[in-house]
Design an enzyme around this catalytic site. Structure first.
Site, PDB file in Angstrom:
ATOM      1  N   GLY A 126     -28.608   3.595  -0.382  1.00 31.54           N
ATOM      2  CA  GLY A 126     -27.882   3.410   0.877  1.00 31.54           C
ATOM      3  C   GLY A 126     -28.753   3.507   2.113  1.00 31.54           C
ATOM      4  O   GLY A 126     -28.253   3.550   3.224  1.00 31.54           O
ATOM      5  N   GLY A 128     -30.996   1.219   2.960  1.00 31.93           N
ATOM      6  CA  GLY A 128     -31.465  -0.103   3.357  1.00 31.93           C
ATOM      7  C   GLY A 128     -32.833  -0.409   2.773  1.00 31.93           C
ATOM      8  O   GLY A 128     -33.565  -1.254   3.276  1.00 31.93           O
ATOM      9  N   SER A 130     -33.194  -1.244  -0.492  1.00 31.01           N
ATOM     10  CA  SER A 130     -32.943  -2.085  -1.672  1.00 31.01           C
ATOM     11  C   SER A 130     -33.046  -1.349  -3.000  1.00 31.01           C
ATOM     12  O   SER A 130     -33.700  -1.808  -3.935  1.00 31.01           O
ATOM     13  CB  SER A 130     -33.880  -3.295  -1.693  1.00 31.01           C
ATOM     14  OG  SER A 130     -33.557  -4.132  -0.640  1.00 31.01           O
ATOM     15  N   SER A 132     -30.715  -1.312  -4.947  1.00 30.63           N
ATOM     16  CA  SER A 132     -30.044  -2.192  -5.910  1.00 30.63           C
ATOM     17  C   SER A 132     -30.996  -3.263  -6.440  1.00 30.63           C
ATOM     18  O   SER A 132     -31.020  -3.525  -7.643  1.00 30.63           O
ATOM     19  CB  SER A 132     -28.788  -2.819  -5.301  1.00 30.63           C
ATOM     20  OG  SER A 132     -29.092  -3.462  -4.092  1.00 30.63           O
ATOM     21  N   ASP A 176     -34.702  -9.375  -1.120  1.00 32.35           N
ATOM     22  CA  ASP A 176     -34.970  -8.056  -1.692  1.00 32.35           C
ATOM     23  C   ASP A 176     -35.598  -8.166  -3.083  1.00 32.35           C
ATOM     24  O   ASP A 176     -36.592  -7.500  -3.394  1.00 32.35           O
ATOM     25  CB  ASP A 176     -33.675  -7.238  -1.777  1.00 32.35           C
ATOM     26  CG  ASP A 176     -32.966  -7.171  -0.437  1.00 32.35           C
ATOM     27  OD1 ASP A 176     -33.612  -7.453   0.593  1.00 32.35           O
ATOM     28  OD2 ASP A 176     -31.770  -6.843  -0.415  1.00 32.35           O
TER      29      ASP A 176
HETATM   30  C1  GLA Z   1     -29.785  -7.337   2.847  1.00 33.54           C
HETATM   31  C2  GLA Z   1     -29.711  -8.504   1.873  1.00 33.54           C
HETATM   32  C3  GLA Z   1     -30.878  -9.455   2.053  1.00 33.54           C
HETATM   33  C4  GLA Z   1     -31.032  -9.866   3.517  1.00 33.54           C
HETATM   34  C5  GLA Z   1     -30.980  -8.637   4.426  1.00 33.54           C
HETATM   35  C6  GLA Z   1     -30.973  -9.017   5.872  1.00 33.54           C
HETATM   36  O1  GLA Z   1     -30.889  -6.552   2.561  1.00 33.54           O
HETATM   37  O2  GLA Z   1     -29.696  -8.030   0.551  1.00 33.54           O
HETATM   38  O3  GLA Z   1     -30.697 -10.588   1.227  1.00 33.54           O
HETATM   39  O4  GLA Z   1     -30.058 -10.809   3.873  1.00 33.54           O
HETATM   40  O5  GLA Z   1     -29.860  -7.824   4.170  1.00 33.54           O
HETATM   41  O6  GLA Z   1     -32.179  -9.584   6.230  1.00 33.54           O
END
Ligand code: GLA
Length: 386
Positions: A126, A128, A130, A132, A176
């Site tokens: 959570g 930001g 990634s 996931s 990501d």
């Molecule tokens: C999230 C999404 C990505 C991208 C970003 C914004 O991380 O998973 O694909 O769109 O937001 O840049």
């Protein structure tokens, strides 16, 4: 990594009463610049970080899929014959969604054997960063090996994205998973999301005495609901109204005429994407020609564009960025999809303690939750560990 190897090996043995056939890892990512450009066929410039997900996996003699992790007490079980996106929910949708998505990219799910998988991760959830995509990429490389699929890493990135879109239900782009699969130490990945052409570019942070500080605001966000999808819809509307396939097809010079055609909100969404694409290309050029100390202003401009035009920042992210800049960071911006998560601050190494203290104090003064600040380094992408 040693800790993760221990927990995954032990966790696998205790849940499944056997040893894994191998261990595979994949990193989280931070995006240096290029936000909400990926699903507009644009440019992004993320890097894989030194926080990873590790999976232990072995094939079974039957068609059963069993998924366990150190962050859930349950072991989820499903037959390969029932593997559809509709049958998936909760955290296991990430690994099982990848198994399903591999079927869409050539794996013959009618004949492959089932598997047991155990997952652990030190990518903060959570924030930001990634977490996931790290799970998806680790499972994708593991199954690519053990199911002997021979899929290229760019294809595996699309597999992870499809899992995220269909099994998890988040309409996210390809950034990501690409960063997690294609990243290299001390470098960032300059990715053209239309062609999936990727160039690995050295960051040179060490030589310049810089570090990338993450400021996790602890404001949680989810891209399967709300704002992310509505921003994506605005971009698609803008492209349709302007008669282009995607916003990638516009340049900064097209913005004047576009403002006559679009309503104010759609115009500002479009302006963010078009100028952000330009900023990514400018960042790559500046980095090459002048080194990382020269990219600060581009990071700052990216944040303002997300705050004012795309409207995906939150007060905590704005405060993090402003305070870091005030305390000596050379550039700062929110990173990732927005509505919470983390900011990044490119900071001279000797100022990391001062910036950390200033941000922590500013959050306390505003009555915000205590933020988590830590430095990340650019690391290698997904790999087999053992
Ligand atoms: C999230 C999404 C990505 C991208 C970003 C914004 O991380 O998973 O694909 O769109 O937001 O840049």
């Amino acid at each position: 990594m040693t800790d993760l190897i221990q927990t995954v090996t032990d966790g696998f043995t205790s849940r499944f009463d056997a040893s894994p056939a191998g261990l595979w890892s994949a990193p989280g990512r931070v995006n240096l610049i290029g936000e909400h450009t990926d699903y507009n066929d644009g440019f992004v410039f993320p890097f894989a970080i030194n926080r990873r997900t590790l999976v232990g996996l072995r094939l079974r003699g039957d068609r059963l899929l069993r998924v366990a992790s150190s962050f859930a007490t349950e072991t989820v079980e499903l037959s390969l014959d029932e593997l559809t996106p509709e049958n998936l929910a909760g955290w296991s949708a990430y690994p099982l969604g990848v198994a399903w998505a591999l079927g869409e990219f050539g794996a013959d799910l009618a004949v492959v054997p089932g598997f047991d998988v155990f997952i652990d991760s030190d990518v903060p959830i959570g924030a930001g960063l990634s977490s996931s995509a790290a799970i998806e990429s680790a499972v994708a490389v593991a199954l690519n090996d053990l199911w002997d699929l021979g899929l290229d890493r760019r294809v595996l990135a699309r597999v992870g994205q499809l899992a995220e879109n269909r099994a998890v239900g988040a309409p996210t782009g390809i950034m990501d998973q690409s960063a997690s699969l294609l990243g290299e130490a001390d470098s960032a990945v300059f990715l053209d999301c239309r062609t999936l052409e990727a160039e690995v570019i050295p960051l040179g942070f060490d030589a310049a005495g810089l570090e990338l500080l993450i400021i996790d605001t602890r404001v949680s966000h989810a891209h399967s609901t709300g704002g992310y999808a509505s921003r994506r819809a605005s971009c698609e509307l803008g492209a349709r109204m302007l008669g282009v396939t995607s916003l990638r097809d516009l340049t900064v010079d097209d913005l004047g005429p576009a403002s006559d055609v679009l309503d104010d909100e759609t115009f500002r969404r479009v302006r963010h994407v078009v100028t952000e694409n330009q900023r990514v290309q400018d960042t790559v050029r500046t980095l090459r020609e002048q080194g990382p100390t020269a990219i600060g202003a581009l990071l700052d401009a990216s944040h303002l564009s997300m705050r004012d035009d795309f409207e995906i920042s939150v007060p905590e992210l704005d405060l993090a960025v402003e305070t870091a800049r005030g305390a000596g960071s050379i550039g700062a911006r929110m990173t990732g999809g927005g509505f919470g998560g983390a900011a990044i601050a490119l900071t001279p190494s000797d100022l990391i303690p001062a910036v950390t203290a200033a941000v922590t104090a500013a959050f306390a003064a505003r009555g915000f939750a205590v933020p988590d600040l830590f430095v990340v380094r650019a690391a290698d992408g997904a790999a087999r560990q053992q």
